[in-house]
Structure formats: structure tokens, C-alpha cells
Design a protein around this motif. Structure first.
Motif, PDB file in Angstrom:
ATOM      1  N   MET A   1       2.661  -5.678  11.036  1.00  0.00           N
ATOM      2  CA  MET A   1       3.074  -4.413  11.656  1.00  0.00           C
ATOM      3  C   MET A   1       1.939  -3.387  11.588  1.00  0.00           C
TER       4      MET A   1
ATOM      5  N   SER B   1      -5.040 -11.681   2.229  1.00  0.00           N
ATOM      6  CA  SER B   1      -4.667 -10.632   3.194  1.00  0.00           C
ATOM      7  C   SER B   1      -5.846 -10.416   4.136  1.00  0.00           C
TER       8      SER B   1
ATOM      9  N   SER C   1       2.833   3.073   7.905  1.00  0.00           N
ATOM     10  CA  SER C   1       4.213   3.524   7.737  1.00  0.00           C
ATOM     11  C   SER C   1       4.791   3.932   9.087  1.00  0.00           C
TER      12      SER C   1
ATOM     13  N   ASN D   1      -3.807  -9.220  -6.430  1.00  0.00           N
ATOM     14  CA  ASN D   1      -3.194 -10.098  -5.434  1.00  0.00           C
ATOM     15  C   ASN D   1      -4.252 -10.971  -4.775  1.00  0.00           C
TER      16      ASN D   1
ATOM     17  N   VAL E   1       0.686  -3.161  -5.965  1.00  0.00           N
ATOM     18  CA  VAL E   1       0.875  -3.544  -4.561  1.00  0.00           C
ATOM     19  C   VAL E   1       2.343  -3.543  -4.174  1.00  0.00           C
TER      20      VAL E   1
ATOM     21  N   SER F   1      -1.123 -10.332   5.782  1.00  0.00           N
ATOM     22  CA  SER F   1      -1.213 -11.224   4.634  1.00  0.00           C
ATOM     23  C   SER F   1      -0.785 -12.615   5.059  1.00  0.00           C
TER      24      SER F   1
ATOM     25  N   GLU G   1       5.634  -2.588   2.251  1.00  0.00           N
ATOM     26  CA  GLU G   1       7.060  -2.566   2.608  1.00  0.00           C
ATOM     27  C   GLU G   1       7.696  -1.211   2.289  1.00  0.00           C
TER      28      GLU G   1
ATOM     29  N   PHE H   1      -3.570  -5.097   8.482  1.00  0.00           N
ATOM     30  CA  PHE H   1      -3.159  -5.928   7.346  1.00  0.00           C
ATOM     31  C   PHE H   1      -2.312  -7.078   7.872  1.00  0.00           C
TER      32      PHE H   1
ATOM     33  N   GLY I   1      -2.061   3.465  11.831  1.00  0.00           N
ATOM     34  CA  GLY I   1      -0.742   3.790  11.279  1.00  0.00           C
ATOM     35  C   GLY I   1      -0.057   2.565  10.706  1.00  0.00           C
TER      36      GLY I   1
ATOM     37  N   GLY J   1       5.888   4.791  -1.706  1.00  0.00           N
ATOM     38  CA  GLY J   1       6.825   5.663  -2.416  1.00  0.00           C
ATOM     39  C   GLY J   1       7.475   6.738  -1.563  1.00  0.00           C
ATOM     40  N   ASN J   2       6.661   7.554  -0.905  1.00  0.00           N
ATOM     41  CA  ASN J   2       7.239   8.655  -0.122  1.00  0.00           C
ATOM     42  C   ASN J   2       8.081   8.134   1.039  1.00  0.00           C
TER      43      ASN J   2
ATOM     44  N   MET K   1       7.979 -13.737   2.623  1.00  0.00           N
ATOM     45  CA  MET K   1       8.100 -13.461   4.062  1.00  0.00           C
ATOM     46  C   MET K   1       8.861 -14.584   4.773  1.00  0.00           C
TER      47      MET K   1
HETATM   48  C1  FAD Z   1      -2.211  -6.256  -0.296  1.00  0.00           C
HETATM   49  C2  FAD Z   1      -1.544  -5.724   0.917  1.00  0.00           C
HETATM   50  C3  FAD Z   1      -0.976  -6.607   1.820  1.00  0.00           C
HETATM   51  C4  FAD Z   1      -0.360  -6.149   2.968  1.00  0.00           C
HETATM   52  N1  FAD Z   1       0.162  -7.045   3.845  1.00  0.00           N
HETATM   53  C5  FAD Z   1       0.711  -6.597   4.994  1.00  0.00           C
HETATM   54  C6  FAD Z   1       1.220  -7.515   5.972  1.00  0.00           C
HETATM   55  O1  FAD Z   1       1.207  -8.711   5.768  1.00  0.00           O
HETATM   56  N2  FAD Z   1       1.737  -7.012   7.105  1.00  0.00           N
HETATM   57  C7  FAD Z   1       1.783  -5.683   7.357  1.00  0.00           C
HETATM   58  O2  FAD Z   1       2.267  -5.284   8.405  1.00  0.00           O
HETATM   59  N3  FAD Z   1       1.309  -4.784   6.464  1.00  0.00           N
HETATM   60  C8  FAD Z   1       0.778  -5.219   5.299  1.00  0.00           C
HETATM   61  N4  FAD Z   1       0.284  -4.322   4.383  1.00  0.00           N
HETATM   62  C9  FAD Z   1       0.211  -2.926   4.761  1.00  0.00           C
HETATM   63  C10 FAD Z   1       1.194  -2.038   4.063  1.00  0.00           C
HETATM   64  O3  FAD Z   1       2.508  -2.352   4.408  1.00  0.00           O
HETATM   65  C11 FAD Z   1       0.790  -0.610   4.433  1.00  0.00           C
HETATM   66  O4  FAD Z   1      -0.458  -0.345   3.816  1.00  0.00           O
HETATM   67  C12 FAD Z   1       1.825   0.406   4.041  1.00  0.00           C
HETATM   68  O5  FAD Z   1       2.968   0.247   4.831  1.00  0.00           O
HETATM   69  C13 FAD Z   1       1.300   1.835   4.174  1.00  0.00           C
HETATM   70  O6  FAD Z   1       0.768   2.049   5.444  1.00  0.00           O
HETATM   71  P1  FAD Z   1      -0.688   2.692   5.612  1.00  0.00           P
HETATM   72  O7  FAD Z   1      -1.644   1.900   4.797  1.00  0.00           O
HETATM   73  O8  FAD Z   1      -0.987   2.827   7.055  1.00  0.00           O
HETATM   74  O9  FAD Z   1      -0.594   4.106   4.956  1.00  0.00           O
HETATM   75  P2  FAD Z   1       0.044   5.433   5.611  1.00  0.00           P
HETATM   76  O10 FAD Z   1       1.220   5.093   6.427  1.00  0.00           O
HETATM   77  O11 FAD Z   1      -1.023   6.223   6.252  1.00  0.00           O
HETATM   78  O12 FAD Z   1       0.527   6.175   4.301  1.00  0.00           O
HETATM   79  C14 FAD Z   1      -0.397   6.777   3.373  1.00  0.00           C
HETATM   80  C15 FAD Z   1       0.409   7.536   2.330  1.00  0.00           C
HETATM   81  O13 FAD Z   1       1.149   8.560   2.940  1.00  0.00           O
HETATM   82  C16 FAD Z   1       2.523   8.465   2.566  1.00  0.00           C
HETATM   83  N5  FAD Z   1       3.328   8.932   3.696  1.00  0.00           N
HETATM   84  C17 FAD Z   1       3.519   8.314   4.883  1.00  0.00           C
HETATM   85  N6  FAD Z   1       4.343   9.045   5.645  1.00  0.00           N
HETATM   86  C18 FAD Z   1       4.668  10.156   4.945  1.00  0.00           C
HETATM   87  C19 FAD Z   1       5.467  11.292   5.202  1.00  0.00           C
HETATM   88  N7  FAD Z   1       6.140  11.419   6.344  1.00  0.00           N
HETATM   89  N8  FAD Z   1       5.574  12.242   4.251  1.00  0.00           N
HETATM   90  C20 FAD Z   1       4.920  12.114   3.073  1.00  0.00           C
HETATM   91  N9  FAD Z   1       4.151  11.059   2.767  1.00  0.00           N
HETATM   92  C21 FAD Z   1       4.020  10.083   3.694  1.00  0.00           C
HETATM   93  C22 FAD Z   1       2.754   7.020   2.187  1.00  0.00           C
HETATM   94  O14 FAD Z   1       3.826   6.894   1.258  1.00  0.00           O
HETATM   95  C23 FAD Z   1       1.417   6.670   1.577  1.00  0.00           C
HETATM   96  O15 FAD Z   1       1.410   7.029   0.225  1.00  0.00           O
HETATM   97  C24 FAD Z   1      -0.314  -4.762   3.220  1.00  0.00           C
HETATM   98  C25 FAD Z   1      -0.873  -3.880   2.291  1.00  0.00           C
HETATM   99  C26 FAD Z   1      -1.476  -4.345   1.162  1.00  0.00           C
HETATM  100  C27 FAD Z   1      -2.065  -3.365   0.193  1.00  0.00           C
END
Ligand code: FAD
Length: 539
Positions: free
Chosen positions: A178, A262, A185, A257, A414, A212, A419, A210, A183, A422-423, A134
Motif C-alpha cells: 500500500m 522488505s 498512512s 527485522n 516495527v 515486505s 499497519e 515498502f 504517503g 501510533g497516532n 500476511m
Molecule cells: C519494516 C517495514 C516493513 C513494511 N512493510 C510494508 C509492506 O509490506 N506493505 C506496505 O504497504 N507497507 C509496509 N510498510 C510501511 C508501513 O506500513 C508505513 O511505514 C506506515 O504505514 C507509516 O507510513 P509512512 O511511512 O508513509 O509514514 P507517514 O504516514 O508519513 O507517518 C509518519 C508519522 O506521522 C504520523 N501521522 C500520520 N498521520 C497523522 C495524523 N493525521 N495526525 C498525527 N500524526 C499522524 C504517523 O503515526 C507516523 O508517526 C513497512 C514498514 C516497515 C518499517
């Protein structure tokens, strides 16, 4: 008691130069104009290969960070205690420039050398790589926004590490926040508010689900300003030196990790400065996200290298049924197949790193736009299965915490989750295909450098081109993963047929593109005629 002699156990894999023994990495570093860093990388390789470094890596993941919300008098302090082993590891990585060396001394191959350095550390201890990554990734944002970033730049470029929370430190680490509860993603759902206080300063109130590396000196954070979702620089200390309004609520209890703390945080009137314009938060922070995506590729690749090397080491020292495992064809095939994946990931990772150098052409940057996304999806998704298969090469030992592959197995997922899961990445590819035609053209030019080298690669690329064209005409989210994986495999195969030995390139293409991966695409079912010994010799 003297009941038996311990025999036929592999010696610890220590005292190995992790750089010069990694043939695929050495070749890629030299190919991408970073041969000048070879001596320094060898020193890094020796350092991370020592017993002391490996012991620290194991210890940092066992003696996990502990949150201290209050001091003994009841004052809120919000600090995380790390084991000394963690401090030693991250200090070594930063002294070596694993964070920002490519910006401190830009030039041809600078990002390649930095990528290799980062990978060598992450190969042995992955947790510390998160704040290191980062801090690397924030540099382009700070550089583009001198109003907010100028005073921080010299500190992130410094090669010293000071874990203390105090004003006037000559160095700094950065984090990024973020994701919120409702939410991750979809950051548009962020509810953290930013109240203007005048002069580009804001007060942030809300939470992040989250965060980290909460002991970082500052963070880039998204929050809702009057003009919409915006990016802010949020320091841990206020200008007057007092703790900012950041509360660490708890640390996440994660699958892996574990050396990395985190956390969940809340902000109460936390002082922050606007970076970029109000309402342009995603646009501003995306440069940081793009760099961390590349680092996810580097981290997964480093993990593959560790897994393959540990598996081969065990097989070279362990006999069963009268012969060393490494010489038994069923095992040689598994090791060779693990190496194919590692070779493809390494070639891809360093090619992409080179496209991030200051002298990269516009075409290279356009190539990296699609290339990083496709490789982030594919390589990070290949990581867990690869670690699992490597772990099994160690038999029962591999499943125990005494050996490093159990930690690796828990670590690998992880890189795919954060970041851009997959989707999300696959949908990003779909968008880029439609909106940024220059990125597909540049990707096409990159893959086409291998045209004529192998008809199976040519045929795969023709199919991928047609699929990409279809997705541009009629984007279909249900097929986003298909086109993403096809692009990634095309790039990997194109690089291997150009630069890897024939045994490696041929087996990779036959299995991954040519439909000759028998056994349900599990590792170790290579086509007849594969020179598995030549491939494993490169481990
Ligand atoms: C160990 C760890 C450290 C982290 N550190 C940080 C950090 O320092 N700062 C930070 O900001 N975040 C951090 N994160 C968070 C991470 O970036 C998010 O968990 C990730 O971006 C997914 O967001 P969410 O958990 O809200 O899942 P969601 O956004 O709810 O997604 C859940 C699932 O749905 C899928 N999905 C989402 N949108 C769609 C769509 N339109 N169509 C189909 N599928 C979809 C995704 O691919 C995922 O599989 C960390 C996560 C972990 C596990």
C-alpha cells in the motif's frame, strides 16, 4: 593458553519446551477453548526451543537476504536469495499452520491455537512472521471475493512451502503493498495507476515504497483506477507463466527485522485483477489490515515472552555479590514487572484471537473492532521499552549480538510502525468511538465482566468511559492517545483481575492504574507488599 576457568556464565537457554513452560500462554489457550491443541502446541514449543531452531534464527538474521536484480546474462530476474536457515524456519511454521490453520479448520478456539502457534515461532525468529501473517490475513479478502480469489484460496490454505518462483505451485504466500513514497498512512495519496484492460483485468504502473516479502507469490495492492483507489490482486507470474511487470529496486536497510526482505518495488504494466469494486480499495483491503494488526499484537507479545524468559534464565544462573541474581530483591522486582507486562499482553492477545473465530458473536466482533486497535497501539508501544529492560538483566551479554535480546530490541519497534503507526491507530479509535457506537458498547460489556473485582479497575473504567463520552461529543485528536491507552489498560486489567493469580493482577493494577508505579514508571519499582517471587515463578 590455560589462563582461567569459565564459571558463572548462564548455560544456553535451549532444549526448553517454549509452550508448556509459558504458564500465561497455556492458561489463556485453555481459557479460550483451544485446549484441544495443547499437544500440538507442546510439539511446536519443543521444536522452536531446540538448539537447531535457535541457531537457524540467529543465522537467518545474520546472513541477510540478498537481492538479485539480473541473472548473469543480464536478464532481469528480480529475485531475493535467502539463507537456507530462513527457508527451514518458514517451512516449519507453515507446515504447522502458523499461517492459515484457523481458516483451514475453523471451530471454537481455532484462532487461539493458530495465534499461539504463530507466537511460538515469532518468539524465536520474528522476520519470517511477516509473510506468514500476511498470508493468514489475506484469507478473508480472498474468501469474500471469489472472482479474484477462488483459485488462490486452496493454495494459501496448503501447508507446504515452496520458495521457487514457478507456475503451478500447490501453495502460495501473499504480501501486501500500500505504502508509497509520498504517503503511507494516507493511502489516498497513492499515485500508482491501474489501466482497465477489460474483464476485470488491469495494468498497474507506479511504485511501492515498502513491500515486505517481495518473493511472495501474489500481493494485494492499492492503485488508482478510473473509479478511484481500488484493491488489486497482483501475481508475480502472469497467466502465461512469464514474470509479471514487477521490479524489485532495492532492499531496505532496516533497524531490525533483518531476516525479512522488505523492498522497494516498481510496476510497469503489471497484470492484476480487481478485488471488490473500483473506488472501494480501502474498504476491501481493510479486512487484511485488521488481521495483520492482530498479528502485530501477537508478535509484540511473543517478543515480550522471549525477553522475559531470557532475562529470568540469566538471573537464575548468574550470581553476583554472593547470591543468584534472581534471589536478589532488586532483580526479582524487575523480572516480576517484566512478567506483568507479558501476562497482560498474553491475556489480551488471546482474548482478541478468540473474538476472531468463526463462531464469534456480533458483540465479540464489535468488541474486537476497538479491542484490536487499542491493544495494537498499547502492546506494540510497550514492546521496545520492555525489551530494553530485559536486555539489561543480562548485563553486558545482553548488549551483544551473541544473545538474542539485541535482535529482539531492534525488532520490537516495527510492530508499532507498520499497519497503523501510533497516532494513526489512536485517531482510528477516535473515529470508531464516534461512528461505531456498538463497538464501545461491546467493549464496555467486556470490561464490565470484571466489575466489582477491584475498585481501582472500576474507577479507571469510570474515568475511561467519561473520557470516551467526551471524545464522542467533541473529538480531540490531541487526546486520542490518552483515550486509546486508557481503553487498552482497562481491558488488560479487567482480564487479569478475572483470570490471573492475585499476585499478578494486584501488582499490575497497583502500578499501571493505581498510581503506585514509583521511579518514573520504569520497570522494577513495584509497591511494597508485592509478591514478586510468586510472579517470577510464573516465568
Ligand atoms: C519494516 C517495514 C516493513 C513494511 N512493510 C510494508 C509492506 O509490506 N506493505 C506496505 O504497504 N507497507 C509496509 N510498510 C510501511 C508501513 O506500513 C508505513 O511505514 C506506515 O504505514 C507509516 O507510513 P509512512 O511511512 O508513509 O509514514 P507517514 O504516514 O508519513 O507517518 C509518519 C508519522 O506521522 C504520523 N501521522 C500520520 N498521520 C497523522 C495524523 N493525521 N495526525 C498525527 N500524526 C499522524 C504517523 O503515526 C507516523 O508517526 C513497512 C514498514 C516497515 C518499517
Amino acid at each position: 593458553m590455560n589462563t582461567h576457568e569459565v564459571i558463572n556464565q548462564a548455560p544456553p537457554r535451549a532444549g526448553v519446551d517454549e509452550y508448556t513452560t509459558n504458564t500465561a500462554l497455556v492458561e489463556a489457550v485453555s481459557r479460550h477453548d483451544a485446549g484441544w491443541a495443547a499437544e500440538r502446541l507442546a510439539a511446536t514449543g519443543q521444536r522452536v526451543g531446540t538448539v537447531a531452531f535457535q541457531d537457524d534464527a540467529a543465522r537467518a538474521n545474520r546472513r541477510e537476504p540478498v537481492l538479485r536484480t539480473h541473472d548473469r546474462h543480464g536478464h532481469r530476474i528480480d529475485e531475493v536469495d535467502y539463507d537456507e536457515s530462513y527457508h527451514r524456519i518458514i517451512a516449519a511454521a507453515i507446515a504447522d499452520g502458523a499461517h492459515t490453520a484457523a481458516f483451514a479448520a475453523p471451530g471454537p478456539g481455532a484462532n487461539v491455537a493458530r495465534a499461539a502457534t504463530f507466537m511460538l515461532y515469532a518468539q524465536v525468529e520474528p522476520g519470517h512472521a511477516c509473510p506468514v501473517s500476511m498470508t493468514h490475513s489475506v484469507v478473508p479478502v480472498l474468501a469474500q471475493h471469489p472472482d479474484a480469489g477462488a483459485s488462490w484460496l486452496p493454495r494459501v490454505l496448503a501447508n507446504s512451502y515452496d520458495p521457487a518462483l514457478r507456475a503451478g505451485k500447490p501453495s502460495a504466500l501473499f504480501g501486501m503493498a500500500m505504502t508509497e513514497k509520498q504517503g503511507g498512512s494516507d493511502v489516498r495519496a497513492n499515485t500508482t495507476s491501474a489501466r482497465p484492460r477489460g474483464g476485470g483485468r488491469y495494468a498497474l504502473t507506479g511504485h511501492k515504497w515498502f513491500c515486505s516479502a517481495p518473493m511472495s507469490d501474489a500481493f494485494l495492492v492499492l492503485a488508482q483506477a478510473p473509479g478511484g483507489l481500488s484493491c488489486f490482486l497482483l501475481p508475480r507470474l502472469r497467466e502465461d507463466g512469464a514474470r509479471n511487470g514487477i521490479r524489485i529496486q532495492r532492499l531496505k536497510d532496516k533497524l531490525g527485522n533483518r531476516a525479512n526482505a522488505s523492498s522497494e518495488v516498481e510496476y510497469e504494466d503489471a497484470e492484476a485483477v480487481l478485488v471488490g469494486e473500483e473506488g472501494r480499495g480501502v474498504r476491501t483491503i481493510i479486512d487484511m489490515v485488521a488481521r495483520t494488526r492482530l498479528d502485530c499484537i501477537l508478535g509484540s507479545t511473543a517478543g515480550m515472552r522471549q525477553a522475559t524468559a531470557e532475562a529470568a534464565w540469566h538471573a537464575r544462573h548468574r550470581a553476583a555479590f554472593g547470591a543468584l541474581l534472581v534471589d536478589q530483591p532488586a532483580m526479582t522486582a524487575v523480572l516480576a514487572d517484566l512478567q506483568l507486562e507479558t501476562e497482560a499482553a498474553t491475556a489480551t492477545a488471546l482474548r482478541l484471537a478468540r473474538a476472531h473465530d468463526a463462531d464469534a458473536s456480533d458483540a465479540d466482533r464489535a468488541f474486537a473492532r476497538l479491542g484490536v486497535a487499542a491493544a495494537k497501539y498499547w502492546i506494540c508501544k510497550r514492546g521496545p521499552g520492555h525489551a530494553y529492560e530485559a536486555l539489561e538483566c543480562l548485563g553486558g551479554n545482553g548488549y551483544t549480538e551473541d544473545f538474542p535480546l539485541a535482535t529482539r530490541y531492534r525488532e520490537q519497534p516495527v510492530m508499532a510502525v507498520w499497519e497503523g503507526s501510533g497516532n494513526v491507530i489512536a485517531l482510528d479509535i477516535l473515529r470508531a468511538l464516534g461512528r461505531e457506537p456498538e463497538s464501545l458498547a461491546a467493549f464496555d460489556a467486556e470490561v464490565s465482566r470484571a466489575a466489582g473485582a477491584d475498585r481501582r479497575v472500576d474507577a479507571h473504567w469510570e474515568r475511561t468511559r467519561a473520557l470516551a463520552a467526551e471524545m464522542i461529543d467533541a473529538p480531540d485528536p490531541a487526546r486520542a492517545r490518552e483515550v486509546t491507552a486508557s481503553l487498552a489498560l482497562a481491558l488488560q486489567a479487567a482480564l487479569l483481575v478475572q483470570f490471573a493469580p492475585a499476585a499478578v493482577a494486584d501488582a499490575f493494577v497497583a502500578t499501571r492504574l493505581g498510581g503506585e508505579w514509583a521511579g518514573g514508571a520504569l520497570y522494577g519499582a513495584l509497591p511494597r507488599g508485592t509478591d514478586a517471587a510468586a510472579i517470577t515463578a510464573r516465568i
